[in-house]
Design a protein around this motif. Sequence first.
Motif, PDB file in Angstrom:
ATOM      1  N   ILE A  95       0.870  -1.178   0.000  1.00 47.88           N
ATOM      2  CA  ILE A  95       0.000   0.000   0.000  1.00 47.88           C
ATOM      3  C   ILE A  95       0.904   1.224   0.000  1.00 47.88           C
ATOM      4  O   ILE A  95       1.753   1.382   0.882  1.00 47.88           O
ATOM      5  CB  ILE A  95      -0.950  -0.009   1.214  1.00 47.88           C
ATOM      6  N   SER A  96       0.728   2.060  -0.996  1.00 50.17           N
ATOM      7  CA  SER A  96       1.596   3.222  -1.200  1.00 50.17           C
ATOM      8  C   SER A  96       1.714   4.078   0.045  1.00 50.17           C
ATOM      9  O   SER A  96       0.777   4.195   0.836  1.00 50.17           O
ATOM     10  CB  SER A  96       1.067   4.088  -2.349  1.00 50.17           C
ATOM     11  N   LYS A  97       2.870   4.713   0.180  1.00 46.99           N
ATOM     12  CA  LYS A  97       3.149   5.559   1.346  1.00 46.99           C
ATOM     13  C   LYS A  97       2.220   6.756   1.439  1.00 46.99           C
ATOM     14  O   LYS A  97       2.012   7.288   2.525  1.00 46.99           O
ATOM     15  CB  LYS A  97       4.602   6.042   1.303  1.00 46.99           C
ATOM     16  N   ASP A  98       1.648   7.187   0.305  1.00 50.56           N
ATOM     17  CA  ASP A  98       0.782   8.360   0.341  1.00 50.56           C
ATOM     18  C   ASP A  98      -0.663   8.027   0.725  1.00 50.56           C
ATOM     19  O   ASP A  98      -1.504   8.915   0.801  1.00 50.56           O
ATOM     20  CB  ASP A  98       0.817   9.113  -0.987  1.00 50.56           C
ATOM     21  N   VAL A  99      -0.946   6.752   1.017  1.00 58.51           N
ATOM     22  CA  VAL A  99      -2.282   6.362   1.481  1.00 58.51           C
ATOM     23  C   VAL A  99      -2.375   6.657   2.975  1.00 58.51           C
ATOM     24  O   VAL A  99      -1.571   6.155   3.763  1.00 58.51           O
ATOM     25  CB  VAL A  99      -2.558   4.863   1.204  1.00 58.51           C
ATOM     26  N   THR A 100      -3.329   7.465   3.355  1.00 58.10           N
ATOM     27  CA  THR A 100      -3.506   7.801   4.769  1.00 58.10           C
ATOM     28  C   THR A 100      -4.316   6.712   5.475  1.00 58.10           C
ATOM     29  O   THR A 100      -5.029   5.936   4.833  1.00 58.10           O
ATOM     30  CB  THR A 100      -4.249   9.139   4.926  1.00 58.10           C
ATOM     31  N   SER A 101      -4.209   6.686   6.779  1.00 62.57           N
ATOM     32  CA  SER A 101      -4.995   5.723   7.550  1.00 62.57           C
ATOM     33  C   SER A 101      -6.488   5.993   7.387  1.00 62.57           C
ATOM     34  O   SER A 101      -7.295   5.056   7.337  1.00 62.57           O
ATOM     35  CB  SER A 101      -4.596   5.761   9.026  1.00 62.57           C
ATOM     36  N   GLU A 102      -6.868   7.253   7.258  1.00 65.99           N
ATOM     37  CA  GLU A 102      -8.272   7.608   7.069  1.00 65.99           C
ATOM     38  C   GLU A 102      -8.801   7.063   5.748  1.00 65.99           C
ATOM     39  O   GLU A 102      -9.896   6.504   5.691  1.00 65.99           O
ATOM     40  CB  GLU A 102      -8.465   9.134   7.125  1.00 65.99           C
ATOM     41  N   LEU A 103      -8.009   7.216   4.682  1.00 63.01           N
ATOM     42  CA  LEU A 103      -8.427   6.721   3.371  1.00 63.01           C
ATOM     43  C   LEU A 103      -8.523   5.194   3.387  1.00 63.01           C
ATOM     44  O   LEU A 103      -9.485   4.626   2.866  1.00 63.01           O
ATOM     45  CB  LEU A 103      -7.457   7.184   2.277  1.00 63.01           C
ATOM     46  N   ALA A 104      -7.574   4.530   3.998  1.00 62.69           N
ATOM     47  CA  ALA A 104      -7.619   3.062   4.102  1.00 62.69           C
ATOM     48  C   ALA A 104      -8.852   2.621   4.881  1.00 62.69           C
ATOM     49  O   ALA A 104      -9.549   1.687   4.484  1.00 62.69           O
ATOM     50  CB  ALA A 104      -6.347   2.542   4.761  1.00 62.69           C
ATOM     51  N   ASN A 105      -9.143   3.301   5.956  1.00 68.11           N
ATOM     52  CA  ASN A 105     -10.304   2.954   6.775  1.00 68.11           C
ATOM     53  C   ASN A 105     -11.611   3.136   6.011  1.00 68.11           C
ATOM     54  O   ASN A 105     -12.527   2.327   6.136  1.00 68.11           O
ATOM     55  CB  ASN A 105     -10.312   3.793   8.057  1.00 68.11           C
ATOM     56  N   GLU A 106     -11.691   4.185   5.218  1.00 70.27           N
ATOM     57  CA  GLU A 106     -12.912   4.484   4.466  1.00 70.27           C
ATOM     58  C   GLU A 106     -13.125   3.547   3.273  1.00 70.27           C
ATOM     59  O   GLU A 106     -14.251   3.379   2.827  1.00 70.27           O
ATOM     60  CB  GLU A 106     -12.864   5.922   3.944  1.00 70.27           C
ATOM     61  N   THR A 107     -12.058   2.951   2.748  1.00 70.88           N
ATOM     62  CA  THR A 107     -12.174   2.231   1.477  1.00 70.88           C
ATOM     63  C   THR A 107     -11.872   0.737   1.537  1.00 70.88           C
ATOM     64  O   THR A 107     -12.143   0.034   0.572  1.00 70.88           O
ATOM     65  CB  THR A 107     -11.253   2.867   0.415  1.00 70.88           C
ATOM     66  N   ILE A 108     -11.339   0.263   2.638  1.00 71.63           N
ATOM     67  CA  ILE A 108     -11.032  -1.167   2.755  1.00 71.63           C
ATOM     68  C   ILE A 108     -11.961  -1.767   3.795  1.00 71.63           C
ATOM     69  O   ILE A 108     -11.922  -1.399   4.969  1.00 71.63           O
ATOM     70  CB  ILE A 108      -9.559  -1.409   3.122  1.00 71.63           C
ATOM     71  N   GLU A 109     -12.823  -2.676   3.341  1.00 71.48           N
ATOM     72  CA  GLU A 109     -13.781  -3.320   4.245  1.00 71.48           C
ATOM     73  C   GLU A 109     -13.143  -4.450   5.037  1.00 71.48           C
ATOM     74  O   GLU A 109     -13.368  -4.576   6.235  1.00 71.48           O
ATOM     75  CB  GLU A 109     -14.954  -3.867   3.430  1.00 71.48           C
ATOM     76  N   SER A 110     -12.366  -5.280   4.347  1.00 70.02           N
ATOM     77  CA  SER A 110     -11.705  -6.401   5.023  1.00 70.02           C
ATOM     78  C   SER A 110     -10.438  -6.765   4.271  1.00 70.02           C
ATOM     79  O   SER A 110     -10.287  -6.469   3.085  1.00 70.02           O
ATOM     80  CB  SER A 110     -12.637  -7.608   5.104  1.00 70.02           C
ATOM     81  N   VAL A 111      -9.528  -7.431   4.990  1.00 69.46           N
ATOM     82  CA  VAL A 111      -8.264  -7.844   4.376  1.00 69.46           C
ATOM     83  C   VAL A 111      -7.843  -9.193   4.951  1.00 69.46           C
ATOM     84  O   VAL A 111      -7.954  -9.432   6.151  1.00 69.46           O
ATOM     85  CB  VAL A 111      -7.162  -6.773   4.560  1.00 69.46           C
ATOM     86  N   LYS A 112      -7.428 -10.071   4.047  1.00 66.64           N
ATOM     87  CA  LYS A 112      -6.886 -11.373   4.426  1.00 66.64           C
ATOM     88  C   LYS A 112      -5.696 -11.622   3.520  1.00 66.64           C
ATOM     89  O   LYS A 112      -5.863 -11.846   2.313  1.00 66.64           O
ATOM     90  CB  LYS A 112      -7.930 -12.464   4.253  1.00 66.64           C
ATOM     91  N   VAL A 113      -4.494 -11.512   4.073  1.00 67.18           N
ATOM     92  CA  VAL A 113      -3.276 -11.679   3.297  1.00 67.18           C
ATOM     93  C   VAL A 113      -2.469 -12.810   3.907  1.00 67.18           C
ATOM     94  O   VAL A 113      -2.097 -12.747   5.079  1.00 67.18           O
ATOM     95  CB  VAL A 113      -2.435 -10.381   3.265  1.00 67.18           C
ATOM     96  N   HIS A 114      -2.242 -13.848   3.113  1.00 65.25           N
ATOM     97  CA  HIS A 114      -1.327 -14.913   3.503  1.00 65.25           C
ATOM     98  C   HIS A 114       0.009 -14.509   2.909  1.00 65.25           C
ATOM     99  O   HIS A 114       0.292 -14.774   1.750  1.00 65.25           O
ATOM    100  CB  HIS A 114      -1.795 -16.267   2.963  1.00 65.25           C
ATOM    101  N   GLY A 115       0.783 -13.782   3.687  1.00 61.37           N
ATOM    102  CA  GLY A 115       2.049 -13.248   3.207  1.00 61.37           C
ATOM    103  C   GLY A 115       2.411 -12.008   3.984  1.00 61.37           C
ATOM    104  O   GLY A 115       2.288 -11.975   5.206  1.00 61.37           O
ATOM    105  N   ILE A 116       2.790 -10.971   3.266  1.00 63.87           N
ATOM    106  CA  ILE A 116       3.330  -9.757   3.881  1.00 63.87           C
ATOM    107  C   ILE A 116       2.521  -8.541   3.440  1.00 63.87           C
ATOM    108  O   ILE A 116       2.150  -8.422   2.279  1.00 63.87           O
ATOM    109  CB  ILE A 116       4.803  -9.560   3.462  1.00 63.87           C
ATOM    110  N   ILE A 117       2.289  -7.649   4.393  1.00 62.35           N
ATOM    111  CA  ILE A 117       1.679  -6.354   4.079  1.00 62.35           C
ATOM    112  C   ILE A 117       2.746  -5.279   4.302  1.00 62.35           C
ATOM    113  O   ILE A 117       3.290  -5.159   5.398  1.00 62.35           O
ATOM    114  CB  ILE A 117       0.460  -6.063   4.977  1.00 62.35           C
ATOM    115  N   HIS A 118       3.030  -4.527   3.241  1.00 57.04           N
ATOM    116  CA  HIS A 118       3.931  -3.375   3.340  1.00 57.04           C
ATOM    117  C   HIS A 118       3.062  -2.129   3.283  1.00 57.04           C
ATOM    118  O   HIS A 118       2.400  -1.866   2.280  1.00 57.04           O
ATOM    119  CB  HIS A 118       4.931  -3.343   2.181  1.00 57.04           C
ATOM    120  N   ALA A 119       3.047  -1.388   4.378  1.00 57.69           N
ATOM    121  CA  ALA A 119       2.268  -0.154   4.468  1.00 57.69           C
ATOM    122  C   ALA A 119       2.824   0.651   5.629  1.00 57.69           C
ATOM    123  O   ALA A 119       3.611   0.136   6.436  1.00 57.69           O
ATOM    124  CB  ALA A 119       0.795  -0.470   4.691  1.00 57.69           C
TER     125      ALA A 119
END
Length: 82
Positions: A45-69
Amino acid sequence: MKNIDIDKSKVIAYSGLVTLTRKDLEKLKARKRKAKISMVGILLISKDVTSELANETIESVKVHGIIHASSAVKAVLRNKTI
């Protein structure tokens, strides 16, 4: 790396490397939609994505691996992990 067309589906299901940019998430927000992300691999997830924008636009996440944010975005995603 996969370039996903976030406009076509609100469910993102991939394997490999997926990058979500601020532009991708702003498109979702403009359409009043939220993404459900399910994948194997690396979610970047790009560095310019704010926590507010992520909260407003991502309902759920399931990653078998690595999250870079940013740490702020990771904190939001922890509450959305299924």
